[in-house]
Design a protein around this motif. Structure first.
Motif, PDB file in Angstrom:
ATOM      1  N   THR A 216       0.758  -1.115   0.039  1.00  5.02           N
ATOM      2  CA  THR A 216       0.011   0.002  -0.286  1.00  5.02           C
ATOM      3  C   THR A 216       0.817   1.224  -0.154  1.00  5.02           C
ATOM      4  O   THR A 216       0.234   2.303  -0.273  1.00  5.02           O
ATOM      5  N   ARG A 217       2.190   1.227   0.507  1.00  5.10           N
ATOM      6  CA  ARG A 217       2.730   2.679   0.713  1.00  5.10           C
ATOM      7  C   ARG A 217       3.325   2.944  -0.829  1.00  5.10           C
ATOM      8  O   ARG A 217       3.697   2.169  -1.727  1.00  5.10           O
ATOM      9  N   ASP A 218       3.127   4.101  -1.011  1.00  3.93           N
ATOM     10  CA  ASP A 218       3.598   4.928  -2.324  1.00  3.93           C
ATOM     11  C   ASP A 218       2.869   4.073  -3.243  1.00  3.93           C
ATOM     12  O   ASP A 218       3.191   4.598  -4.585  1.00  3.93           O
ATOM     13  N   ILE A 372      -1.863  -3.916 -12.147  1.00 11.62           N
ATOM     14  CA  ILE A 372      -3.156  -4.564 -11.856  1.00 11.62           C
ATOM     15  C   ILE A 372      -3.441  -4.985 -10.336  1.00 11.62           C
ATOM     16  O   ILE A 372      -4.692  -4.573 -10.036  1.00 11.62           O
ATOM     17  N   ALA A 373      -2.384  -5.278  -9.709  1.00 15.13           N
ATOM     18  CA  ALA A 373      -2.745  -5.624  -8.353  1.00 15.13           C
ATOM     19  C   ALA A 373      -2.961  -4.681  -7.555  1.00 15.13           C
ATOM     20  O   ALA A 373      -3.614  -4.297  -6.881  1.00 15.13           O
ATOM     21  N   ASP A 374      -2.148  -3.510  -8.211  1.00 11.94           N
ATOM     22  CA  ASP A 374      -2.489  -1.873  -7.482  1.00 11.94           C
ATOM     23  C   ASP A 374      -3.703  -1.638  -7.593  1.00 11.94           C
ATOM     24  O   ASP A 374      -4.240  -0.566  -6.897  1.00 11.94           O
ATOM     25  N   ALA A 375      -4.280  -1.800  -8.911  1.00 11.79           N
ATOM     26  CA  ALA A 375      -5.749  -1.141  -9.090  1.00 11.79           C
ATOM     27  C   ALA A 375      -6.565  -1.556  -8.251  1.00 11.79           C
ATOM     28  O   ALA A 375      -7.401  -0.922  -7.605  1.00 11.79           O
ATOM     29  N   VAL A 376      -6.576  -2.841  -7.629  1.00 11.39           N
ATOM     30  CA  VAL A 376      -7.261  -3.486  -6.691  1.00 11.39           C
ATOM     31  C   VAL A 376      -7.171  -2.776  -5.323  1.00 11.39           C
ATOM     32  O   VAL A 376      -8.014  -2.251  -4.601  1.00 11.39           O
ATOM     33  N   ALA A 377      -5.688  -2.425  -5.155  1.00  6.67           N
ATOM     34  CA  ALA A 377      -5.413  -1.958  -3.949  1.00  6.67           C
ATOM     35  C   ALA A 377      -6.161  -0.365  -3.682  1.00  6.67           C
ATOM     36  O   ALA A 377      -6.524   0.065  -2.855  1.00  6.67           O
ATOM     37  N   ILE A 378      -5.953   0.496  -4.919  1.00  6.12           N
ATOM     38  CA  ILE A 378      -6.350   1.783  -5.008  1.00  6.12           C
ATOM     39  C   ILE A 378      -7.701   1.738  -4.806  1.00  6.12           C
ATOM     40  O   ILE A 378      -8.332   2.711  -4.079  1.00  6.12           O
TER      41      ILE A 378
ATOM     42  N   GLU B 257      -7.872 -10.321  -7.745  1.00  6.32           N
ATOM     43  CA  GLU B 257      -7.409  -9.519  -8.475  1.00  6.32           C
ATOM     44  C   GLU B 257      -7.651 -10.182  -9.982  1.00  6.32           C
ATOM     45  O   GLU B 257      -8.204  -9.460 -10.763  1.00  6.32           O
ATOM     46  N   LEU B 258      -7.183 -11.215 -10.094  1.00  2.00           N
ATOM     47  CA  LEU B 258      -7.459 -11.672 -11.418  1.00  2.00           C
ATOM     48  C   LEU B 258      -8.661 -12.719 -11.324  1.00  2.00           C
ATOM     49  O   LEU B 258      -8.801 -13.864 -12.125  1.00  2.00           O
TER      50      LEU B 258
END
Ligand code: SF4
Ligand code: SF4
Lengths: 391, 372, 206
Positions: A216-218, A372-378, B257-258
């Motif tokens: 999550t950071r940055d 893409i993994a960050d998209a979920v986090a964001i 995610e996927l």
């Protein structure tokens, strides 16, 4: 190479002279595990890196604003439960405050105190879901269920006072449906004590977990200026370091009589305004909520006696022509109700300013360049409720 | 049907590489005759297949039950006592479900992939020494064969991801490929440490070599060489976690995610192959780690003679190995329900910046230790 | 946790990773050994609060069929059909609630003048078909014995009253005729309506 090939099409990019990769368009949602409902984001990705993202909303549009023009003021209360269903009390409150302001109703102080307690309890419940589902988005299943365990208690507190567990319809223009039952305040205090203890557990289990921090950071940094420009409110704005909380800057109810802090993002783990900051603002707010609740219970018991919790009002409320705007601090940000009346028993027009909807608008701006993994986090850190985005 | 072919092929392959080595069924049928080795191969396949498909039943139950308790839930408790038969019920359900092949999928590869994934795993089972003689194939190159078979699944996963004609699947497959190829490096180095210490490539001989010693645990690799073998064990365990796609390395499936990663489009029996593979390989890699670092079938504080020699002792040995592996599987489950998922670039970071250097240091350290 | 570069940062990262994982595992294993908090629903049931808003119940003997609840409902899910009979008796055909639509807001219960519709503590709404979710709240359909008796009494009363009125009218007529015979038709008695005289007459008789 022929001429046709050498002119790069849109969406293609050259990496090595004659190797071309094409961006992949991925449809995330409306049925996707972590879009928190029926959000659809069309993502263009270069491998795992997102190059553009377009959110599409409206899958569960239910015409809440139009319904408000067709039912009486009291009758609209159950509909307010249903836009941000995770914080139904806060929605009730926003709408009732707007109607009360327009109709100039005098709300009994006991009702106001109980309203504050309920709003803060519901803020805890809503943030618990934000916390749990955020963990879920990042692959940690267990915090979700721990969050639900405490939320269950919060819901049974509401069940005791109003009889419903999710869509409360508890506040009506002029006051409340019921006074608090006997022993309710004690249980609320007990809940606060237990909750504060459990909070430390969440902190150790998820907030301070190295993998969680790294995820999550940055990530998804929203600078303060950008947050203001996009009209973000609530934890998303405060996570960017802007100290703006309606409870503090434009106190309604008795928020000016209790003391509490407004947590803002400080970039403790990375940059100010990253996902971790937004997440942690929510976590810190839960502690502030228990603090507010304790003061409210104390003041309520000291200053009021059980009894009247409903203002004197005519059976069918008719409001003379006027226009009011009331914003309240929902768990997700500023929930505004702009009410235009025309002397009838129904609103002439009601405009709802949903915090999730405005907060969602920043997604196309911050997703490109992340994975893409960050998209979920964001998306998770913005904490949207699709019921309220689509209304 | 086509899905069942690769496992069969793999087991024959494993038998083939067995060469002149000894194995449980070869002794039985007489290693000399061609028919004898064929019969032993068939029987070996049957035993391995039975074990490999029975274990997931237990592990899915354990996973759900343990996760339930960790989350203050109950987990499955309807079918059978403590819900023990739940996994069987699920298996039966999966078998009778409609088998859907997406319209634009590459049908042949789509059907082949689950079998291929299962193949490597089942063949690898044949190489695990449950006791001194209870080993289907005791290949002289056991460790390497095992590592090779473990990495066979990446082929199947990439195949599945590509053949599904689904973007999520493709992404999952790409992640799997990147992750597996990277983690084979620390894994290989750590296996090398075991090989170095015992001067053998056979897991059976490694287990034998770990008997006795100080308090009868002194010869276990992690105690024999605690300074370097213990970190190596941890590195190996993490690498094996990544290898089995277990959380926090479950990026290829990454359900939040996927959607479901490389097996998004799979359903019914084909899906159950992937499922089977995941849980069976949990046991497989745990058993590998146990055989190499945790003393194999040896019981702590008891001399090695307790678990070798008679048939009864060997059954005990097998039980010990299984219990030890279960303990490691439990830790896998425990980790899964505690940790969030790592991002793909961090997976690479962890591998290349942390695990690989540590593994190398351990390797060099072990060299020094052994030459001391 | 501020970031450090170089080897110190490397060690620090490693330590944080291992340590925070241990802490998390400590928490989950602690709960592994505690009791589950879940309730096995069909066998065990959670006690619902006294104010729980579940499926409605109607105190039909109090209900006056004023349709206030029907009007108060924001989504029109109450349907009332009845026929009024003499003596304030209602012949009930239907008082149904469509639980496909109902949102348990209690808005129908608040304005009821007799406080006779409530939200109960029953919440299970498992049905095989949507149409089965339209529940009739009536405890009886049509009319009860009592109602019939009341109607009968009321009708008898009515009949009696009608008969009385007829008798009175007849008497009056006779009076008038008698007066006319006396030869005094122009008397200013027209202002007094017969209705005004009726109660007097009734009162006399009682
Ligand atoms: S408001 Fe009350 S009295 Fe009137 S019809 Fe409804 S239940 Fe009956
Ligand atoms: S509870 Fe609300 S929705 Fe249901 S019948 Fe009563 S008024 Fe209508």
């Amino acid at each position: 190479m022929t001429d046709l090939e050498s002119t790069p099409k849109e969406g293609t990019r050259e990496i090595v002279l004659d190797v071309r990769t094409q961006d992949m368009e991925i449809n995330m949602g409306p049925q996707h595990p972590s879009t928190h409902g029926v959000l659809r984001v069309v993502i263009t990705a270069d491998g795992e890196i997102i190059t553009s993202a377009r959110p599409y909303v409206g899958y569960i549009h239910r015409c809440a604003e139009k319904i408000a023009e067709c039912v009486t003021y009291d009758q609209f209360v159950p509909y307010t439960d249903r836009y941000d269903y995770l914080a139904a009390m806060n929605n009730n409150l926003g709408y009732c405050l707007a109607v009360e302001k327009a109709a100039e109703l005098e709300v009994p102080p006991r009702a106001t105190w109980i309203r504050m307690i309920c709003a803060e309890l519901n803020r805890i419940g809503s943030h618990l879901i934000a916390f749990g589902t955020y963990g879920l988005d990042l692959g940690a299943f267990t915090p979700f269920l721990y969050g639900f365990r405490e939320r269950e208690w919060m819901m049974s507190l509401f069940e005791k006072i109003c009889g419903a567990r999710l869509t409360y319809s508890f506040m009506f223009p002029g006051g409340l449906a019921n006074d608090a039952p006997e022993g309710w305040f004690d249980e609320v205090l007990r809940f606060c004590d237990v909750f504060d203890r459990k909070w430390r557990e969440y902190d150790a289990l998820l907030t301070r977990n190295k993998i969680f921090i790294e995820r999550t950071r940055d990530v998804g940094v929203i600078p303060a200026e950008m947050a203001k420009a996009y009209g973000l409110t609530g934890p998303c704005l405060r996570g960017s370091g802007v100290r703006f909380d309606l409870r503090e800057s434009a106190p309604y109810l008795f928020y000016d009589r209790v003391s509490f802090d407004v947590p803002v993002g400080q970039g403790e783990m990375g940059t100010v305004g990253d996902c971790w900051d937004r997440y942690f603002v929510r976590m810190a707010e839960m502690l502030q909520s228990t603090r507010i609740i304790r003061q409210c219970v104390e003041l309520c018991l000291a200053e009021t006696t059980p009894g009247e919790v409903m203002a004197k009002k005519p059976k069918t409320l008719k409001i003379p022509p006027t226009e009011v705007y009331v914003g309240v601090e929902n768990p997700r940000g500023e929930l505004g109700h702009y009410l235009v009346t025309d002397g009838k028993d129904k609103a002439f027009r009601l405009k709802i300013r949903g915090p999730s909807f405005c907060n969602l608008s920043i997604i196309p701006a911050i997703l490109p360049g992340t994975m893409i993994a960050d998209a979920v986090a964001i998306i998770g850190s913005i904490d949207i409720v699709l019921g309220e985005v689509d209304r | 049907m086509i899905s069942a072919l690769p496992p069969a092929a793999a087991i024959f392959l494993a038998q083939g590489t067995g060469g002149e080595s000894r194995s449980l069924f070869r002794d039985l049928f007489g290693a000399g005759s061609g028919w004898g080795s064929f019969a032993s191969a068939v029987l070996g396949f049957a035993v391995v297949f039975a074990v490999a498909s029975a274990l997931p039943v237990l592990f899915t139950w354990a996973e759900r039950r343990v996760s339930g308790r960790m989350q203050q839930r109950r987990g499955p408790n309807r079918v059978g006592p403590f819900g023990l038969v739940q996994a069987v019920a699920d298996g039966v359900k999966l078998m009778f479900k409609e088998d859907i092949i997406p319209a634009n999928a590459e049908r042949f590869l789509f059907a082949l992939a689950p079998g291929l994934v299962l193949a490597g795993m089942i063949a690898a089972f044949a190489l695990i020494p449950f006791s001194e003689r209870a080993i289907v194939v005791d290949a002289p190159l056991g460790v390497y064969l095992l590592a090779a078979l473990l990495s066979l699944q990446v082929l199947g996963v990439v195949m599945a991801g590509w053949a599904s004609n689904n973007k999520w699947s493709l992404l999952g497959a790409m992640r799997e490929a990147a992750q597996m190829v990277s983690y084979e490096i620390p894994m290989g180095i750590c296996l090398l440490i075991g090989v170095l210490s015992f001067s053998t490539l056979s897991l059976r001989e490694m287990s034998l070599a770990q008997a006795d010693g100080w308090l009868n645990v002194g010869n276990w690799l992690i105690f024999r060489n605690p300074l370097f073998a213990f970190p190596a064990f941890v590195v190996l365990y993490v690498a094996l976690l990544a290898n089995t796609k277990r959380a926090p390395f479950d990026l290829p499936e990454a359900e939040s995610e996927l959607v479901s990663g490389f097996h998004t489009e799979y359903s019914g029996i084909r899906f159950s192959f992937f499922f089977l593979e995941e849980y069976a390989s949990m046991f497989l890699v745990s058993a590998l780690a146990v055989c190499m670092f945790l003393g194999g079938w040896n019981i702590p504080f008891l001399p090695g003679s307790v678990v070798t020699g008679s048939v009864g002792a060997e059954i005990l040995a097998a039980l010990v190995l299984i219990v030890k592996s279960f303990a490691l599987v439990f830790v896998m489950i425990w980790l899964r329900w505690t940790l969030p998922r790592i991002r793909i670039d961090q997976v690479m970071n962890l591998c290349y910046k942390y695990l690989t250097p540590i593994a190398f240091v351990c390797l060099i350290g072990t060299c020094w230790w052994e030459l001391r | 946790m501020n970031r450090r570069d170089g080897f110190a940062g490397w060690v620090r990262n490693l330590w944080d990773g291992v340590f925070s994982t241990m802490v998390g595992m400590g928490i989950t294993i602690r709960y592994f050994f505690t009791k589950p908090v879940t309730v096995q629903f069909p066998e065990e049931k959670m006690e619902v609060a006294p104010r729980y808003r579940g499926i409605h119940y109607l105190e039909q003997d109090l209900c006056i069929a004023c349709r206030v609840c029907e009007k108060a409902c924001p989504i029109d899910c109450i349907e009332i059909r009845f026929k009024r009979h003499p003596g304030g008796v209602n012949e009930w055909f239907e008082f149904s609630l469509d639980y496909n639509k109902c949102m348990f807001c209690e808005l129908c219960c608040i304005p009821c003048p007799k406080s006779c519709i409530h939200e109960g503590r029953e919440y299970s709404m498992v049905r095989y078909d949507r149409s089965e979710l339209v529940l009739d709240l009536l405890t009886w359909k049509g009319m009860r014995e009592v109602d019939l008796r009341t109607i009968k009494e009321a009708e008898e009363e009515k009949k009696r009253k009608a008969a009385e009125a007829a008798a009175r009218r007849a008497a009056e007529k006779a009076k008038k005729e008698a007066a006319a015979k006396e030869g005094d038709p122009g008397k200013p008695r027209k202002k007094e309506t017969p209705g005004k005289r009726d109660p007097e007459g009734g009162g006399d008789e009682r």
